[in-house]
Design a protein around this motif. Structure first.
Motif, mmCIF file in Angstrom:
data_model
loop_
_atom_site.group_PDB
_atom_site.id
_atom_site.type_symbol
_atom_site.label_atom_id
_atom_site.label_comp_id
_atom_site.label_asym_id
_atom_site.label_seq_id
_atom_site.Cartn_x
_atom_site.Cartn_y
_atom_site.Cartn_z
ATOM 1 N N ALA A 1 -11.246 4.859 -2.666
ATOM 2 C CA ALA A 1 -11.504 6.295 -2.836
ATOM 3 C C ALA A 1 -11.238 7.087 -1.561
ATOM 4 C CB ALA A 1 -12.950 6.508 -3.284
ATOM 5 N N ALA A 2 -11.019 6.384 -0.446
ATOM 6 C CA ALA A 2 -10.870 7.073 0.840
ATOM 7 C C ALA A 2 -9.561 7.849 0.951
ATOM 8 C CB ALA A 2 -10.974 6.061 1.990
ATOM 9 N N HIS A 3 -8.542 7.454 0.167
ATOM 10 C CA HIS A 3 -7.232 8.135 0.250
ATOM 11 C C HIS A 3 -6.496 7.939 -1.062
ATOM 12 C CE1 HIS A 3 -3.148 9.129 1.553
ATOM 13 N NE2 HIS A 3 -3.685 9.708 2.622
ATOM 14 N N ARG A 4 -5.745 8.949 -1.493
ATOM 15 C CA ARG A 4 -5.121 8.846 -2.824
ATOM 16 C C ARG A 4 -4.023 7.799 -2.882
ATOM 17 N NH1 ARG A 4 -0.411 11.757 -3.693
ATOM 18 N NH2 ARG A 4 0.328 12.852 -1.835
ATOM 19 N N ARG A 5 -3.514 7.353 -1.735
ATOM 20 C CA ARG A 5 -2.489 6.306 -1.740
ATOM 21 C C ARG A 5 -3.091 4.904 -1.594
ATOM 22 N NH1 ARG A 5 2.604 8.576 -0.263
ATOM 23 N NH2 ARG A 5 3.064 10.031 -1.945
ATOM 24 N N LEU A 6 -4.417 4.799 -1.523
ATOM 25 C CA LEU A 6 -5.063 3.490 -1.544
ATOM 26 C C LEU A 6 -5.394 3.146 -2.982
ATOM 27 C CD1 LEU A 6 -7.528 3.839 1.468
ATOM 28 C CD2 LEU A 6 -5.599 2.243 1.330
ATOM 29 N N SER A 7 -5.295 1.858 -3.298
ATOM 30 C CA SER A 7 -5.565 1.454 -4.677
ATOM 31 C C SER A 7 -6.003 0.000 -4.687
ATOM 32 C CB SER A 7 -4.288 1.617 -5.512
ATOM 33 O OG SER A 7 -4.454 1.051 -6.787
ATOM 34 N N THR A 8 -6.733 -0.387 -5.716
ATOM 35 C CA THR A 8 -7.087 -1.798 -5.890
ATOM 36 C C THR A 8 -6.029 -2.504 -6.733
ATOM 37 O OG1 THR A 8 -8.419 -1.217 -7.808
ATOM 38 C CG2 THR A 8 -9.557 -1.360 -5.694
ATOM 39 N N GLU B 1 -2.333 -4.052 -7.165
ATOM 40 C CA GLU B 1 -1.324 -4.631 -6.266
ATOM 41 C C GLU B 1 0.028 -3.933 -6.387
ATOM 42 O OE1 GLU B 1 -2.722 -6.135 -8.792
ATOM 43 O OE2 GLU B 1 -1.331 -7.381 -9.931
ATOM 44 N N HIS B 2 0.358 -3.451 -7.587
ATOM 45 C CA HIS B 2 1.670 -2.807 -7.761
ATOM 46 C C HIS B 2 1.717 -1.469 -7.023
ATOM 47 C CE1 HIS B 2 2.790 -5.955 -10.457
ATOM 48 N NE2 HIS B 2 1.681 -5.771 -11.146
ATOM 49 N N HIS B 3 0.616 -0.763 -7.069
ATOM 50 C CA HIS B 3 0.528 0.504 -6.347
ATOM 51 C C HIS B 3 0.680 0.259 -4.833
ATOM 52 C CE1 HIS B 3 -1.195 4.668 -5.815
ATOM 53 N NE2 HIS B 3 -1.292 4.171 -4.608
ATOM 54 N N MET B 4 -0.037 -0.752 -4.329
ATOM 55 C CA MET B 4 0.031 -1.006 -2.884
ATOM 56 C C MET B 4 1.374 -1.613 -2.486
ATOM 57 S SD MET B 4 -2.619 0.466 -1.910
ATOM 58 C CE MET B 4 -1.976 0.374 -0.254
ATOM 59 N N LYS C 1 -6.961 -8.040 -3.357
ATOM 60 C CA LYS C 1 -8.249 -7.624 -3.944
ATOM 61 C C LYS C 1 -8.540 -8.417 -5.214
ATOM 62 C CE LYS C 1 -8.272 -4.144 -1.015
ATOM 63 N NZ LYS C 1 -9.227 -4.059 0.089
ATOM 64 N N ASP C 2 -9.834 -8.542 -5.524
ATOM 65 C CA ASP C 2 -10.213 -9.142 -6.806
ATOM 66 C C ASP C 2 -10.316 -8.040 -7.859
ATOM 67 O OD1 ASP C 2 -12.636 -7.845 -6.402
ATOM 68 O OD2 ASP C 2 -13.731 -9.674 -5.879
ATOM 69 N N ALA C 3 -10.716 -8.428 -9.077
ATOM 70 C CA ALA C 3 -10.765 -7.466 -10.181
ATOM 71 C C ALA C 3 -11.744 -6.326 -9.903
ATOM 72 C CB ALA C 3 -11.134 -8.181 -11.468
ATOM 73 N N ALA C 4 -12.735 -6.591 -9.052
ATOM 74 C CA ALA C 4 -13.713 -5.549 -8.724
ATOM 75 C C ALA C 4 -13.257 -4.691 -7.546
ATOM 76 C CB ALA C 4 -15.058 -6.193 -8.415
ATOM 77 N N VAL D 1 3.969 -7.621 -3.578
ATOM 78 C CA VAL D 1 4.438 -7.029 -2.313
ATOM 79 C C VAL D 1 5.794 -7.626 -1.921
ATOM 80 C CG1 VAL D 1 3.921 -6.658 0.131
ATOM 81 C CG2 VAL D 1 2.085 -6.492 -1.569
ATOM 82 N N ARG D 2 5.963 -8.924 -2.153
ATOM 83 C CA ARG D 2 7.270 -9.541 -1.829
ATOM 84 C C ARG D 2 8.385 -8.947 -2.678
ATOM 85 N NH1 ARG D 2 5.176 -15.195 -0.483
ATOM 86 N NH2 ARG D 2 5.249 -15.040 1.793
ATOM 87 N N ALA D 3 8.101 -8.709 -3.938
ATOM 88 C CA ALA D 3 9.137 -8.162 -4.820
ATOM 89 C C ALA D 3 9.545 -6.767 -4.344
ATOM 90 C CB ALA D 3 8.631 -8.113 -6.254
ATOM 91 N N ALA D 4 8.580 -6.029 -3.815
ATOM 92 C CA ALA D 4 8.869 -4.658 -3.365
ATOM 93 C C ALA D 4 9.492 -4.618 -1.970
ATOM 94 C CB ALA D 4 7.577 -3.836 -3.379
ATOM 95 N N CYS D 5 9.290 -5.681 -1.193
ATOM 96 C CA CYS D 5 9.734 -5.693 0.214
ATOM 97 C C CYS D 5 10.519 -6.966 0.509
ATOM 98 C CB CYS D 5 8.530 -5.626 1.156
ATOM 99 S SG CYS D 5 7.409 -4.266 0.871
#
Ligand code: KMH
Length: 240
Positions: free
Chosen positions: A14-21, A23-26, A46-49, A66-70
């Motif tokens: 919740a600290a920043h709109r580009r942070l997410s739990t 994995e695809h977003h990050m 991160k885990d499911a929580a 992350v590997r697929a994206a980078c």
């Protein structure tokens, strides 16, 4: 100079709109950071929580995304004790990893750091020795696997900018006395982040930046995301 992007950390999403739990977003955030100039990624699976996790399935899911994206970019993960406080549960979790990161950070003031690092090394994972304080530096100096580390992370906590130089120089001098050839990545957190980055530039050290370490750009404005932080970092490195 290596600029590593630390894209999420243990930050509350919740600290920043580009942070997410998610994995695809990050992973997209990591790719944006690479496009902006980052040459390595440090990510906290991160885990499911939404909590930092060392569980093999979570680590595999995050590394795969992350590997697929980078492609071609070294990816590192945390082994922080906050994700599995006792050393036995941490080494047990790491022993089950099926998808291996290129490197992982080990906080040397934590119980079981030697065992965690030895296990990672035996599995072919590079070890970043996280040195947060004198206690960590002393423990690392006694470690049998010290010479096998990829690099040392000199990790300054949030502190007044005026204190950064002394705090960093003290830890850097200790590390250099122990092993003068060990590569050092210096970084800070919150108020110390940009002062530590600038000192790394001055000293010819590696560094890192990203939403894990700070949300703000050097001018104090909130960054739009990891890429903006990395772009600002790249701009602070003089072209030689
Ligand atoms: C001080 C750093 N926020 C902790 C860190 O980046 C290392 C780790 O993940 O273990």
């Amino acid at each position: 100079m290596l600029i590593q992007a630390c894209v999420n950390g243990a930050q509350d999403a919740a600290a920043h709109r580009r942070l997410s739990t998610d994995e695809h977003h990050m992973a997209i955030e990591a790719a944006r950071a690479v496009a902006a100039g980052a040459a390595a990624i440090h990510v906290h699976p991160k885990d499911a929580a939404g909590r930092d996790s060392l569980d093999g399935a979570d680590v595999a899911r995050w590394l795969t995304a992350v590997r697929a994206a980078c492609p071609g970019i070294p990816i590192g993960v945390t082994t922080g004790a906050w994700a599995a406080p006792d050393a036995e549960s941490r080494t047990a979790a790491l022993a089950e990893w099926t998808e291996l990161p290129d490197f992982a950070s080990v906080n040397w003031h934590e119980d079981g750091a030697d065992e965690v690092a030895a296990l990672l090394l035996s599995r072919g994972v590079g070890v970043e020795a996280g040195i947060w304080n004198v206690e960590g530096a002393d423990a690392w100096s006694r470690s049998a696997v010290r010479g096998d580390c990829l690099r040392v992370l000199v990790e300054l906590p949030d502190m007044d900018v005026a204190m950064v130089r002394n705090a960093a120089e003290d830890l850097i001098a200790r590390i250099t006395r122990i092993d003068q050839r060990m590569p050092i990545l210096l970084h800070g957190e919150e108020r110390s982040a940009w002062a530590a980055f600038d000192l790394a530039v001055e000293r010819g050290l590696d560094s890192r930046i990203g939403l894990e370490d700070c949300l703000a750009l050097p001018d104090g404005g909130i960054a739009s995301g990891n890429a903006a932080l990395v772009r600002a970092a790249v701009e602070r490195v003089p072209v030689r």
